[in-house]
Design a protein around this motif. Structure first.
Motif, PDB file in Angstrom:
ATOM      1  N   UNK A  63     -38.150   9.929  -4.535  1.00 21.47           N
ATOM      2  CA  UNK A  63     -36.905  10.500  -4.037  1.00 21.47           C
ATOM      3  C   UNK A  63     -37.154  11.563  -2.969  1.00 21.47           C
ATOM      4  N   UNK A  64     -38.252  12.286  -3.087  1.00 19.81           N
ATOM      5  CA  UNK A  64     -38.562  13.323  -2.097  1.00 19.81           C
ATOM      6  C   UNK A  64     -38.824  12.745  -0.706  1.00 19.81           C
ATOM      7  N   UNK A  65     -39.109  11.455  -0.614  1.00 19.16           N
ATOM      8  CA  UNK A  65     -39.312  10.840   0.706  1.00 19.16           C
ATOM      9  C   UNK A  65     -38.000  10.738   1.483  1.00 19.16           C
ATOM     10  N   UNK A  73     -40.630  17.740   3.967  1.00 21.86           N
ATOM     11  CA  UNK A  73     -41.446  16.802   3.202  1.00 21.86           C
ATOM     12  C   UNK A  73     -42.816  17.395   2.904  1.00 21.86           C
ATOM     13  N   UNK A  74     -43.386  18.107   3.868  1.00 19.71           N
ATOM     14  CA  UNK A  74     -44.690  18.736   3.669  1.00 19.71           C
ATOM     15  C   UNK A  74     -44.639  19.789   2.577  1.00 19.71           C
ATOM     16  N   UNK A 105     -54.833  23.440  -4.224  1.00 16.41           N
ATOM     17  CA  UNK A 105     -54.142  23.098  -2.981  1.00 16.41           C
ATOM     18  C   UNK A 105     -54.596  21.736  -2.462  1.00 16.41           C
ATOM     19  N   UNK A 106     -55.901  21.496  -2.515  1.00 14.86           N
ATOM     20  CA  UNK A 106     -56.431  20.220  -2.014  1.00 14.86           C
ATOM     21  C   UNK A 106     -55.835  19.045  -2.800  1.00 14.86           C
ATOM     22  N   UNK A 107     -55.761  19.184  -4.119  1.00 18.47           N
ATOM     23  CA  UNK A 107     -55.181  18.104  -4.928  1.00 18.47           C
ATOM     24  C   UNK A 107     -53.712  17.898  -4.599  1.00 18.47           C
ATOM     25  N   UNK A 108     -52.963  18.997  -4.434  1.00 19.47           N
ATOM     26  CA  UNK A 108     -51.556  18.881  -4.090  1.00 19.47           C
ATOM     27  C   UNK A 108     -51.326  18.344  -2.696  1.00 19.47           C
ATOM     28  N   UNK A 109     -52.295  18.570  -1.798  1.00 23.26           N
ATOM     29  CA  UNK A 109     -52.176  18.115  -0.406  1.00 23.26           C
ATOM     30  C   UNK A 109     -51.908  16.615  -0.322  1.00 23.26           C
ATOM     31  N   UNK A 115     -45.535  12.003   0.440  1.00 18.89           N
ATOM     32  CA  UNK A 115     -44.118  12.248   0.713  1.00 18.89           C
ATOM     33  C   UNK A 115     -43.847  12.180   2.216  1.00 18.89           C
ATOM     34  N   UNK A 116     -44.732  12.763   3.023  1.00 15.51           N
ATOM     35  CA  UNK A 116     -44.565  12.729   4.474  1.00 15.51           C
ATOM     36  C   UNK A 116     -44.562  11.288   4.992  1.00 15.51           C
ATOM     37  N   UNK A 117     -45.548  10.514   4.560  1.00 18.67           N
ATOM     38  CA  UNK A 117     -45.652   9.137   5.040  1.00 18.67           C
ATOM     39  C   UNK A 117     -44.515   8.269   4.504  1.00 18.67           C
TER      40      UNK A 117
END
Length: 488
Positions: A63-65, A73-74, A105-109, A115-117
């Motif tokens: 849904x966030x997309x 989105x980021x 942070x890296x894992x959440x990235x 979501x961005x894509x």
């Protein structure tokens, strides 16, 4: 007279229903979805009965997309990832201190990237193509962050949620990445339906998933007569002295005189295999697997599992394929081989090697009939870290259809049958705790379908990133040219 020319993007942003057939998401809804994703993920991992809620987590990310801008989105994708991963990885703070924040942070990235894509695909391709692409995007990012770069870490994938409920789920056919792919495919496909039908389908699917997840455990059903049977036992020791090793081996044989193969943990010996262990094998006519160091050049070494025969000779050795990042953990193994033992072909993983399918897949491809795993998890890292690591062995066994015997320095040690059912455990903390079991060898294992889908997903995701990136740049160049023409 002043003329205002709205760009295509401006017109799009001010339209409540987009040309690609989906409504845009407001900030308030995005906040609720982030909180819902984090809550669903925590419940799924904390309580086995709630494992089916991983589908709610994936639905929230889907849904966030629908967010309006790439910046939103980021931020919201990263926030959802941090809310999911950081609470489960709090043991990183115990191990790494404040540097744990960067690892969270890296894992959440990677969730943010999904979501961005996903948003970009919605805008570029419309509903029909997005339905097809979203499951591949999810699997591509999940596989990449788990297997393909320096900070790879797989423990919090969607598939590991079901480590304690594998008996009714087709892990052998789908694989751990395949579960995420399948769930996201259902969620994405439901997006083609009208609102009422979509709600009905998703609610029904979630209910059915919850029922399957909570069916009572069934007894393991033997599949024919095993080709061979191996009695194996191990004892947990963390940085033991020679006297402790000898004492615990004596206790092990007294408790399990039937053991044909004895397994000690990774780094039981801080150096090459000593003579007293070779003498023990000769005196007790036993095969011994022990974690020790195989010296290398420049004062380095290979973190290695050695097999010592009843003759006292070292008949096999396998180095660690993926040394742990940020630790002095030796050099990566030059190759992977199987031990052609008296009972059959046995593969060896050292500790976290079992977490990487690119390591274990090679063993299965070579014909492994069982996997032995000497492991080193320090007791100071905490119970939660040990419990997270203990999810890996049942999933791997169920995926490949081979038994796994894993001995940790301080637990949790496991004997897992070919269906992923844990037949015996030793606790954490548990210095000197003994574990034993019977490994039934039924021939080589096989690879699940996701081992072919996941690499394809990575390539497809990479291709989409390049294509959409180029298209965005070209669009900006075109808009600038039009603006110049209008000014002229």
């Amino acid at each position: 007279m002043e003329t205002t020319c709205a760009t295509e993007e401006d017109r799009y942003m001010n339209t409540p229903q987009t040309s690609v057939g989906y409504s845009e998401l407001g900030v308030r809804a995005a906040v609720l979805l982030c909180l819902g994703a984090g809550a669903a993920f925590q419940l799924a991992y904390m309580f086995p009965a709630c494992g089916f809620l991983i589908a709610v987590y994936l639905w929230c990310l889907f849904q966030l997309t629908r967010l309006k801008t790439a910046r939103q989105a980021t931020y919201f994708g990263l926030a959802a990832g941090m809310l999911a991963f950081a609470p489960q990885q709090y043991f990183f703070w115990t191990i790494f201190g404040p540097a744990a924040i960067a690892l969270w942070y890296v894992c959440g990235f990677w969730i943010g990237m999904f979501v961005i894509m996903g948003r970009a695909c919605r805008r570029a391709f419309g509903k029909a193509w997005t339905v097809l692409l979203i499951p591949f995007l999810w699997t591509g990012y999940e596989y990449f962050r788990s297997e393909l770069y320096y900070l790879r870490f797989s423990w919090l994938n969607a598939g590991y949620v079901f480590a304690n409920h594998l008996h009714w789920l087709p892990m052998k056919h789908l694989g751990m990445y395949g579960f995420g792919f399948a769930i996201m495919a259902v969620i994405s496909a439901a997006g083609l339906l009208k609102s009422r039908a979509r709600t009905y389908v998703l609610t029904s699917a979630l209910f059915a998933f919850g029922v399957l997840n909570n069916l009572p455990s069934r007894e393991s059903v033997p599949v024919g007569t095993p080709r061979a049977s191996l009695q194996v036992a191990g004892v947990q020791m963390e940085f033991p002295s020679q006297q402790e090793v000898v004492f615990n081996l004596k206790a092990l044989l007294k408790a399990h005189p039937e053991a044909q193969l004895v397994v000690l943990s990774e780094y039981t010996i801080d150096g090459p295999v000593p003579e007293y262990l070779k003498a023990w094998c000769r005196q007790n006519s036993r095969y011994l697997v022990v974690g020790a160091k195989d010296p290398a050049t420049n004062s380095n070494y290979y973190d290695t599992a050695f097999v010592v025969a009843p003759s006292g000779e070292i008949v096999f050795r396998q180095g660690k394929s993926v040394p742990v990042q940020f630790f002095k953990d030796g050099l990566p193994a030059k190759e992977q081989r199987l031990w052609d033992s008296p009972w059959g072909k046995l593969g060896f993983c050292i500790c976290y090697d079992l977490s990487y399918t690119r390591v274990t897949d090679k063993l299965i491809s070579l014909g492994a009939e069982a996997i032995i795993v000497p492991t080193m998890d320090e007791v100071d890292w905490g119970r939660h870290q040990h419990e997270m690591h203990a999810r890996v062995a049942p999933v791997r066994a169920a995926e490949y259809g081979v038994p796994i015997f894993r001995v940790g320095s301080s637990g949790i040690s496991q004997c897992v049958d070919r269906t992923g059912k844990t037949m015996a455990t030793a606790p954490m903390p548990g210095d000197g705790a003994i574990i034993s079991g019977n490994l039934e060898l039924n021939g080589p294992g096989s690879l699940p379908l996701d081992r072919y889908i996941a690499p394809l997903s990575v390539w497809l995701t990479g291709g989409l990133m390049v294509w959409l990136g180029v298209a965005t740049v070209m669009k900006k160049i075109g808009n600038k040219s039009k603006d110049r023409e209008k000014r002229d």
